[in-house]
Design a protein around this motif. Structure first.
Motif, mmCIF file in Angstrom:
data_model
loop_
_atom_site.group_PDB
_atom_site.id
_atom_site.type_symbol
_atom_site.label_atom_id
_atom_site.label_comp_id
_atom_site.label_asym_id
_atom_site.label_seq_id
_atom_site.Cartn_x
_atom_site.Cartn_y
_atom_site.Cartn_z
ATOM 1 N N VAL A 159 -6.053 -14.767 -17.962
ATOM 2 C CA VAL A 159 -7.187 -14.102 -18.593
ATOM 3 C C VAL A 159 -6.695 -12.731 -19.052
ATOM 4 O O VAL A 159 -6.167 -11.949 -18.252
ATOM 5 N N LEU B 50 2.572 -15.715 -18.620
ATOM 6 C CA LEU B 50 2.618 -17.159 -18.859
ATOM 7 C C LEU B 50 3.881 -17.789 -18.287
ATOM 8 O O LEU B 50 3.869 -18.949 -17.853
ATOM 9 N N ASP C 108 1.583 -20.884 -13.476
ATOM 10 C CA ASP C 108 0.799 -21.892 -14.192
ATOM 11 C C ASP C 108 -0.700 -21.685 -13.996
ATOM 12 O O ASP C 108 -1.507 -22.496 -14.466
ATOM 13 N N GLU C 109 -1.053 -20.604 -13.330
ATOM 14 C CA GLU C 109 -2.468 -20.285 -13.175
ATOM 15 C C GLU C 109 -3.039 -19.814 -14.514
ATOM 16 O O GLU C 109 -2.307 -19.260 -15.352
ATOM 17 N N PRO C 110 -4.316 -20.023 -14.767
ATOM 18 C CA PRO C 110 -4.918 -19.585 -16.028
ATOM 19 C C PRO C 110 -4.750 -18.076 -16.238
ATOM 20 O O PRO C 110 -4.924 -17.282 -15.310
ATOM 21 N N TYR D 43 -7.289 -13.730 -24.271
ATOM 22 C CA TYR D 43 -7.190 -15.124 -23.829
ATOM 23 C C TYR D 43 -8.185 -15.370 -22.697
ATOM 24 O O TYR D 43 -8.346 -14.520 -21.802
ATOM 25 N N ARG D 44 -8.792 -16.548 -22.731
ATOM 26 C CA ARG D 44 -9.788 -16.916 -21.737
ATOM 27 C C ARG D 44 -9.265 -18.109 -20.941
ATOM 28 O O ARG D 44 -9.300 -19.247 -21.405
ATOM 29 N N ALA D 45 -8.699 -17.821 -19.782
ATOM 30 C CA ALA D 45 -8.192 -18.877 -18.893
ATOM 31 C C ALA D 45 -7.179 -19.764 -19.614
ATOM 32 O O ALA D 45 -7.277 -20.993 -19.601
ATOM 33 N N LEU D 46 -6.179 -19.146 -20.245
ATOM 34 C CA LEU D 46 -5.165 -19.871 -21.005
ATOM 35 C C LEU D 46 -4.144 -20.514 -20.070
ATOM 36 O O LEU D 46 -3.531 -19.829 -19.231
ATOM 37 N N CYS D 47 -3.936 -21.804 -20.200
ATOM 38 C CA CYS D 47 -2.929 -22.532 -19.427
ATOM 39 C C CYS D 47 -1.886 -23.089 -20.395
ATOM 40 O O CYS D 47 -2.203 -23.963 -21.210
#
Length: 337
Positions: A145, A137, A141-143, A153-157
């Motif tokens: 997974v 993280l 800043d890309e999602p 986490y599923r495509a967490l931004c």
């Protein structure tokens, strides 16, 4: 000529658990004192009694110019996404790096209070996964997974990407097999309470530390002469029967650190005329002490540095006098060519 030794020195942040006075000026003045006496940072502990370490870290940043908080990260206290956002926010607001002390354990009764039933090795596994997510993280800043045993986490931004100069260094303590495995996976600095220097070279610095910086946590009781130092040390850390019994029981501790120090804390617990287990023996600290004249303590500490130690965390320093004596030792080391 340049100094021979390049090392960082962290003190331990003042964080009263149940303060009778207004704690803010006390914590702020302690941080400024550490900076005045040449500390590079302050370690903010985590436990249920003391002030919360992230708040302590924010206070350190606000009241100093360059001091780096070394903030305890305990996975059971918050999700990795929250930790990443805290790190990003503090670093961005203050334009300063925040280092992380990734911890896995606590006192047994604190683990019981939160119903943390993971085994010793499972807590290390969780912490490794935790820091893997935090680093992902903070790095993009890309999602994100992530499908792991403890976190999904599923495509967490979180929009928490930090520039390289603000990325935290991760400190990991532990000498067990699980601790070594976690350090190899996610640490920048592997920390321990060291054994006497020759024994330390044969144990902690063995296989599995390649590519890692090495740090030690110790206390210093240094004075102009050996006699003054040992007189001060024995006054600070008196021995008694209750403490001796507790030390003997620690030989069966689940903590590898405690078992090793308990084995060393026999008879007088003194090695090489400088290394002493008096704080451990008196139940006033888990760290070993280096005791002696300024020169003798500097010489012994230099032996650790020559083995590759690059970070020294000093424990048991709170009064101005403590910083003054330590500053003499550190100035000597930093001036050596």
């Amino acid at each position: 000529m340049m100094a021979q030794h390049d090392f960082d020195v962290f003190g331990t942040a003042f964080a009263p658990g149940q303060p009778e006075r207004d704690p803010l000026p006390l914590v702020a003045e302690f941080a400024r004192r550490a900076e005045r006496y040449g500390m590079d940072g302050l370690l903010a502990f985590y436990n249920h009694h003391d002030l919360e370490p992230w708040t302590t870290a924010a206070t350190i940043l606000q009241h100093t110019k360059a001091l780096t908080p070394l903030t305890a990260v305990q996975p059971y206290t918050m999700p990795p996404a929250t930790a990443a956002k805290l790190i990003y926010s503090l670093a961005t607001l203050h334009h300063r790096r925040i280092d992380l002390n990734l911890i896995t354990g606590a006192t047994p009764y604190e683990l019981e209070q939160v119903d943390d039933q993971l085994s010793h090795d499972e807590r290390y596994e969780r912490a490794t996964e935790y820091m893997t997510v935090v680093r992902a993280l903070l790095s993009s800043d890309e999602p994100v997974v992530h499908e792991g045993r403890f976190y999904r986490y599923r495509a967490l931004c979180m929009f928490a990407r930090l520039e390289p100069e603000l990325q935290p260094r991760v400190f990991v303590a532990g000498s067990s097999a699980a601790g070594r495995q976690m350090a190899a996976a996610v640490a920048d600095v592997a920390i321990t309470h060291p054994e006497p220097v020759e024994q330390f070279a044969d144990t902690f610095l063995g296989p599995g530390r390649e590519g890692l910086q090495i740090g030690i946590r110790i206390g210093l009781v240094a004075r102009p002469t050996d006699d003054e130092a040992w007189s001060a040390a024995r006054a600070l850390y008196p021995d008694d029967r209750r403490a001796r019994l507790k030390t003997a029981m620690r030989k069966q501790s689940p903590s590898d650190w405690n078992r090793r120090l308990a084995q060393l804390a026999t008879d007088d617990g003194r090695y090489d005329e400088v290394y002493w287990t008096g704080a451990f023996r008196s139940d006033k600290g888990n760290m070993p002490l280096l005791v002696g004249s300024y020169r003798k303590v500097a010489d012994y500490l230099e032996r650790y540095l020559l083995l590759g130690v690059s970070t020294v965390i000093l424990a048991g320093m709170f009064a101005e006098e403590d910083f003054q004596h330590a500053a003499v030792v550190l100035a000597d080391l930093r001036s050596r060519e």
